[in-house]
Design an enzyme around this catalytic site. Structure first.
Site, short mmCIF file in Angstrom:
data_model
loop_
_atom_site.label_atom_id
_atom_site.label_comp_id
_atom_site.label_asym_id
_atom_site.label_seq_id
_atom_site.Cartn_x
_atom_site.Cartn_y
_atom_site.Cartn_z
N LYS A 1 13.09 40.18 102.98
CA LYS A 1 14.29 40.82 102.41
C LYS A 1 15.45 40.86 103.40
O LYS A 1 16.57 40.51 103.06
CB LYS A 1 13.98 42.27 101.99
CG LYS A 1 13.23 42.41 100.70
CD LYS A 1 13.31 43.84 100.15
CE LYS A 1 12.85 44.90 101.13
NZ LYS A 1 11.44 44.81 101.51
N ARG B 1 6.66 39.38 113.25
CA ARG B 1 8.12 39.58 113.18
C ARG B 1 8.65 40.20 114.48
O ARG B 1 8.08 41.14 115.02
CB ARG B 1 8.44 40.51 112.01
CG ARG B 1 9.90 40.93 111.97
CD ARG B 1 10.33 41.35 110.61
NE ARG B 1 9.71 42.57 110.14
CZ ARG B 1 9.91 43.06 108.91
NH1 ARG B 1 10.71 42.42 108.08
NH2 ARG B 1 9.32 44.16 108.53
N ARG C 1 9.17 46.05 115.67
CA ARG C 1 9.44 47.36 115.07
C ARG C 1 8.19 48.22 115.14
O ARG C 1 7.10 47.74 114.90
CB ARG C 1 9.84 47.18 113.60
CG ARG C 1 11.31 47.00 113.40
CD ARG C 1 11.64 46.59 111.99
NE ARG C 1 11.02 47.41 110.96
CZ ARG C 1 11.30 47.29 109.66
NH1 ARG C 1 12.18 46.39 109.26
NH2 ARG C 1 10.71 48.05 108.78
N ARG D 1 2.64 50.94 104.32
CA ARG D 1 3.89 50.52 103.67
C ARG D 1 3.60 49.70 102.41
O ARG D 1 4.32 49.83 101.42
CB ARG D 1 4.77 49.73 104.66
CG ARG D 1 5.39 50.65 105.71
CD ARG D 1 5.94 49.87 106.89
NE ARG D 1 7.00 48.97 106.53
CZ ARG D 1 7.35 47.90 107.24
NH1 ARG D 1 6.70 47.59 108.34
NH2 ARG D 1 8.34 47.15 106.85
P1 AMP Z 1 12.97 48.59 105.79
O1 AMP Z 1 13.78 48.24 106.98
O2 AMP Z 1 13.71 48.39 104.50
O3 AMP Z 1 11.60 47.93 105.79
O4 AMP Z 1 12.69 50.18 105.87
C1 AMP Z 1 11.95 50.73 106.96
C2 AMP Z 1 11.52 52.14 106.63
O5 AMP Z 1 12.69 52.96 106.40
C3 AMP Z 1 10.69 52.31 105.37
O6 AMP Z 1 9.31 52.05 105.59
C4 AMP Z 1 10.96 53.77 105.01
O7 AMP Z 1 10.23 54.64 105.86
C5 AMP Z 1 12.44 53.91 105.38
N1 AMP Z 1 13.31 53.57 104.22
C6 AMP Z 1 14.16 52.52 104.09
N2 AMP Z 1 14.79 52.54 102.91
C7 AMP Z 1 14.31 53.61 102.24
C8 AMP Z 1 14.55 54.16 100.96
N3 AMP Z 1 15.39 53.59 100.09
N4 AMP Z 1 13.88 55.30 100.61
C9 AMP Z 1 13.04 55.90 101.48
N5 AMP Z 1 12.73 55.42 102.70
C10 AMP Z 1 13.37 54.29 103.09
#
Ligand code: AMP
Length: 218
Positions: free
Chosen positions: A13, A127, A161, A172
């Site tokens: 993404k 990653r 990360r 996740r």
């Molecule tokens: P990402 O970078 O999109 O994989 O997001 C990393 C982490 O940020 C996720 O595993 C959640 O803990 C938090 N997070 C990101 N976007 C959201 C969202 N829309 N709602 C809740 N938690 C979020």
């Protein structure tokens, strides 16, 4: 163009969002990046979000929705945006609908990046992210940097990360199936979903995603 990008963690993404947003000239809005920026700056919001992210859980809606709404209200997002990682559950999808309706706007498409589970686990494990720019993403096997551990674009250090470790990845994925997948059906009912197979080389997936966009005025 107003786009929502959904897909399991590791589907690509972040990589695709950055490329698509650049191609379409719209801002790339990633709630994950916004949280990481807040954590980096040591803000109160970052402090609150950090414990949830570390465990692979969703940050509560009270925090997330306000942050996303503030970002979407910035002038650069007036004529379009690409949302990456928001909404992530039905409550957030409903809140987004309300936000858009209040300003007489609507989504154009929801791109669903599809990738098999064993593939996403491999992608996440390898990653590596750039410390200076979160849109610079590498992989120890699939997208190797020229100099190990250094970003090709800016030379900054690459890191893994904290939430890309195996145990957190499983959590996740579970959260994705339970909380995020239902939004695909929610948007299917609004006839907004276009599926994009996420396997293959990065530019191929980008082309597939661009081809899946509704044509303007159509
Ligand atoms: P990402 O970078 O999109 O994989 O997001 C990393 C982490 O940020 C996720 O595993 C959640 O803990 C938090 N997070 C990101 N976007 C959201 C969202 N829309 N709602 C809740 N938690 C979020």
């Amino acid at each position: 163009m107003r786009i929502v990008l959904v897909g399991p963690p590791g589907a690509g993404k972040g990589t695709q969002a950055a490329l698509l947003a650049e191609n379409l000239g719209i801002p790339h809005i990633s709630t994950g990046d916004l949280f990481r920026a807040n954590i980096g700056q040591g803000t109160e919001l970052g402090r609150k979000a950090q414990e949830y992210m570390r465990d692979g859980r969703l940050v509560p809606d009270e925090i997330t929705i306000g942050m996303a709404a503030d970002r979407m209200a910035q002038p650069d997002a007036e004529d379009g945006f690409l949302l990456d990682g928001f909404p992530r559950n039905i409550g957030q999808a409903e809140a987004l609908d309300v936000m858009l309706r209040e300003t007489a706007r609507q989504l154009d498409v929801v791109l669903d990046l599809e990738a098999p589970e064993d593939e996403v686990v491999k992608r996440i494990a390898g990653r590596r992210m750039c410390r200076a720019d979160s849109s610079h993403i590498f992989h120890t096997e699939y997208s190797k940097p020229k100099n190990p551990g250094r970003c090709d674009h800016c030379g900054a250090e690459l890191y893994q990360r904290e939430d890309d470790r195996e145990e957190t990845v499983r959590k996740r994925l579970e959260v994705y199936h339970q909380e995020t997948e239902p939004i695909i059906d929610y948007y299917r009912k609004q006839d907004l979903v276009a599926s994009v197979p996420a396997l293959g080389a990065v530019p191929e997936v980008t082309q597939r995603a661009l081809a899946a966009l509704p044509r303007r005025g159509a």
